[in-house]
Design a protein around this motif. Structure first.
Motif, short mmCIF file in Angstrom:
data_model
loop_
_atom_site.label_atom_id
_atom_site.label_comp_id
_atom_site.label_asym_id
_atom_site.label_seq_id
_atom_site.Cartn_x
_atom_site.Cartn_y
_atom_site.Cartn_z
N ILE A 1 5.82 11.67 39.53
CA ILE A 1 4.77 11.57 38.35
C ILE A 1 5.72 12.27 37.07
O ILE A 1 5.00 12.64 35.86
N ARG A 2 6.30 13.96 37.25
CA ARG A 2 7.15 14.58 36.98
C ARG A 2 8.48 14.20 36.24
O ARG A 2 8.41 14.21 35.03
N ASP A 3 8.19 13.06 36.73
CA ASP A 3 9.87 12.14 35.54
C ASP A 3 9.89 11.66 34.59
O ASP A 3 10.31 10.77 34.32
N VAL A 4 8.18 10.89 34.56
CA VAL A 4 8.43 9.76 34.02
C VAL A 4 6.56 9.80 32.89
O VAL A 4 6.80 9.04 32.22
N GLY A 5 6.95 11.47 32.36
CA GLY A 5 6.43 12.03 32.02
C GLY A 5 4.11 11.74 31.68
O GLY A 5 3.89 11.58 31.03
N LEU A 6 4.26 11.69 33.12
CA LEU A 6 2.38 11.19 33.62
C LEU A 6 1.71 13.00 34.33
O LEU A 6 0.51 12.65 34.43
N TYR A 7 2.67 13.46 34.41
CA TYR A 7 1.61 14.98 34.93
C TYR A 7 1.03 15.43 33.82
O TYR A 7 -0.43 15.17 34.55
N GLU A 8 0.67 15.47 32.94
CA GLU A 8 -0.19 16.10 31.68
C GLU A 8 -0.93 14.64 31.29
O GLU A 8 -2.85 15.04 31.44
N PRO A 9 -0.68 13.56 31.37
CA PRO A 9 -1.64 12.66 31.27
C PRO A 9 -2.96 12.39 32.64
O PRO A 9 -4.08 12.02 32.41
N VAL A 10 -2.11 12.54 33.82
CA VAL A 10 -2.96 12.18 35.01
C VAL A 10 -3.87 13.37 35.46
O VAL A 10 -5.04 13.71 35.61
N LEU A 11 -3.03 14.72 34.78
CA LEU A 11 -4.25 16.03 35.18
C LEU A 11 -5.30 15.40 34.03
O LEU A 11 -6.25 15.95 34.98
N THR A 12 -4.83 14.78 32.83
CA THR A 12 -5.95 15.22 32.49
C THR A 12 -7.10 13.86 32.35
O THR A 12 -7.68 14.24 32.38
N ALA A 13 -6.42 12.84 32.99
CA ALA A 13 -7.35 11.94 32.96
C ALA A 13 -8.27 12.20 34.30
O ALA A 13 -9.94 11.89 33.30
N ALA A 14 -8.13 13.21 35.19
CA ALA A 14 -8.77 13.12 36.43
C ALA A 14 -9.60 14.45 35.75
O ALA A 14 -11.27 14.04 36.23
N MET A 15 -9.57 14.92 34.95
CA MET A 15 -10.60 16.17 34.15
C MET A 15 -11.50 15.78 33.65
O MET A 15 -13.21 15.46 33.89
N GLU A 16 -11.42 14.47 32.64
CA GLU A 16 -12.10 13.79 31.91
C GLU A 16 -13.23 12.99 32.45
O GLU A 16 -14.84 13.01 32.51
N ASP A 17 -12.68 12.30 33.58
CA ASP A 17 -13.51 11.21 34.40
C ASP A 17 -14.08 12.28 34.95
O ASP A 17 -15.77 11.65 35.15
N ALA A 18 -14.28 13.53 35.39
CA ALA A 18 -14.75 13.83 36.31
C ALA A 18 -16.59 14.10 35.82
O ALA A 18 -17.26 14.38 36.35
N ARG A 19 -15.61 14.87 34.27
CA ARG A 19 -16.89 15.63 33.65
C ARG A 19 -17.64 14.96 33.18
O ARG A 19 -18.85 15.52 33.01
N ALA A 20 -16.96 13.53 32.96
CA ALA A 20 -17.80 12.74 32.28
C ALA A 20 -18.96 12.25 33.32
O ALA A 20 -20.38 10.75 33.02
N TRP A 21 -18.69 12.27 34.59
CA TRP A 21 -18.73 11.18 35.55
C TRP A 21 -20.28 12.69 36.18
O TRP A 21 -21.50 11.57 36.68
#
Length: 354
Positions: free
Chosen positions: A66-86
């Motif tokens: 994920i680090r090589d394709v620019g997904l590190y921060e988006p994936v970490l952000t998604a998990a944090m947002e989705d967990a907090r919202a749920w």
């Protein structure tokens, strides 16, 4: 100075020390191998509703690429947002940290900015370094975020580390846990000895990552010697790729083990007998017959069969199921059907995917 463990919420630290289920969060991709945000959200909701105590994101099961394709921060952000919202339950959020020192420090800073509580530090990029350089690397990252050490098995890129290394690592004051995953009894004991020699057993929580011995690791005491006297340590929970699958049953299993240990009457035989059965499942999930080549794809396939993932695509197009692995997954699903949570997923899947 970055985040120190004394700044963490008290309920987060209490849960970490009590011991919880922390699945390693997979990466949901579509047929074009692009980030599938909807199914990634569904996975997070699934884990939360299973009753997990935390999530590990950006780790091996999430795919280091994920680090090589620019997904590190988006994936970490998604998990944090989705967990907090749920849920408003306290969840221990752990970010995978990788690379050499500059990269790992930057990832630690990103994780802290996103609200993560700790970083699971992979040392694979430091394989050629000497112990002094590896400890200096760990100290630099620990200055930014509370650390979860990671003894990764050499078969998938880990570094062999002795008890003296683990004594020095456990002496780093901002280390709060260690994921012990060398898949090796002798090396597991090296970590135990190191923590005891550092007199860090009350600060550092031990989490099994030994997917080949999950139930026994959690069930038995580990007694090592310090200055001629015995010191007993225990694994309190698990941070496992295996627990990204059939997660509801994993939560129930850990609760049962905790209750049996607390009762002090010894572990019932039917509970101990689960060790071999869970390990048998892991052999299929993790593709042991092919040196773990299909370990991520195997977990994906189980989630695909439950309808949580659309396919088993990985960022690396060469990564997939090995020959014979699908048949092994069929076998363990049939022989250990009572260890699955298929009915729970079927009853809730559409809500998670909404």
């Amino acid at each position: 100075m970055g985040l120190h463990h004394s700044q963490l919420p008290s309920d987060i630290l209490a849960n970490l020390r009590k011991g919880v289920v922390i699945p390693a969060h997979p990466l949901a991709l579509d047929a074009n191998r692009k980030f599938d945000r909807r199914r990634q959200r569904a996975l997070t909701r699934y884990y939360v509703d299973c009753g997990v105590g935390g999530l590990a994101v950006g780790v091996h099961t999430t795919q280091f690429a994920i680090r090589d394709v620019g997904l590190y921060e988006p994936v970490l952000t998604a998990a944090m947002e989705d967990a907090r919202a749920w849920t408003d339950r306290p969840l221990i959020m752990i970010a995978g940290l990788a690379g050499r020192t500059d990269q790992a420090v930057q990832e630690a800073k990103t994780a802290v900015r996103l609200g993560y509580h700790a970083g699971l530090l992979s040392l694979a990029a430091m394989k050629a370094a000497d112990p002094d350089a590896i400890i200096a690397h760990c100290e630099a990252v620990a200055a930014e975020i509370p650390l979860v050490g990671f003894y990764l098995q050499p078969a998938v890129g880990g570094v062999v580390l002795d008890a003296e290394f683990w004594r020095r690592f456990a002496s780093i004051e901002n280390v709060i846990a260690i994921k012990v995953a060398p898949f090796n009894r002798y090396r597991t004991l090296d970590v135990m000895r190191g923590v005891a020699l550092a007199r860090a057993e009350n600060r550092i929580s031990l989490y099994t990552g030994n997917d080949d011995h999950i139930v026994l690791d959690l069930s038995i005491p580990f007694t090592v010697m310090r200055e001629g006297g015995p010191v007993t340590l225990r694994f309190v929970g698990g941070l496992l790729g295996h627990w990204s699958v059939w997660t509801k049953r994993a939560v129930e299993l850990l609760d049962r083990i905790h209750a049996a240990v607390a009762a002090g009457d010894g572990l019932p035989n039917d509970l101990l007998a689960l060790d071999a059965r869970v390990t048998d499942c892991n052999a299929a999930f993790f593709d042991v017959a092919n040196d773990f080549h299909g370990c991520i794809a195997g977990c994906h396939e189980m989630l695909r069969r439950q309808g949580l993932l659309e396919g088993i695509w990985c960022l690396d197009p060469h990564e997939g199921l090995s020959p014979g692995q699908a048949e092994e997954l069929d076998r363990v699903s049939r022989e250990h059907a009572d260890l699955s949570d298929d009915a729970f997923v079927a009853a809730n899947r559409e809500r998670w995917l909404s």
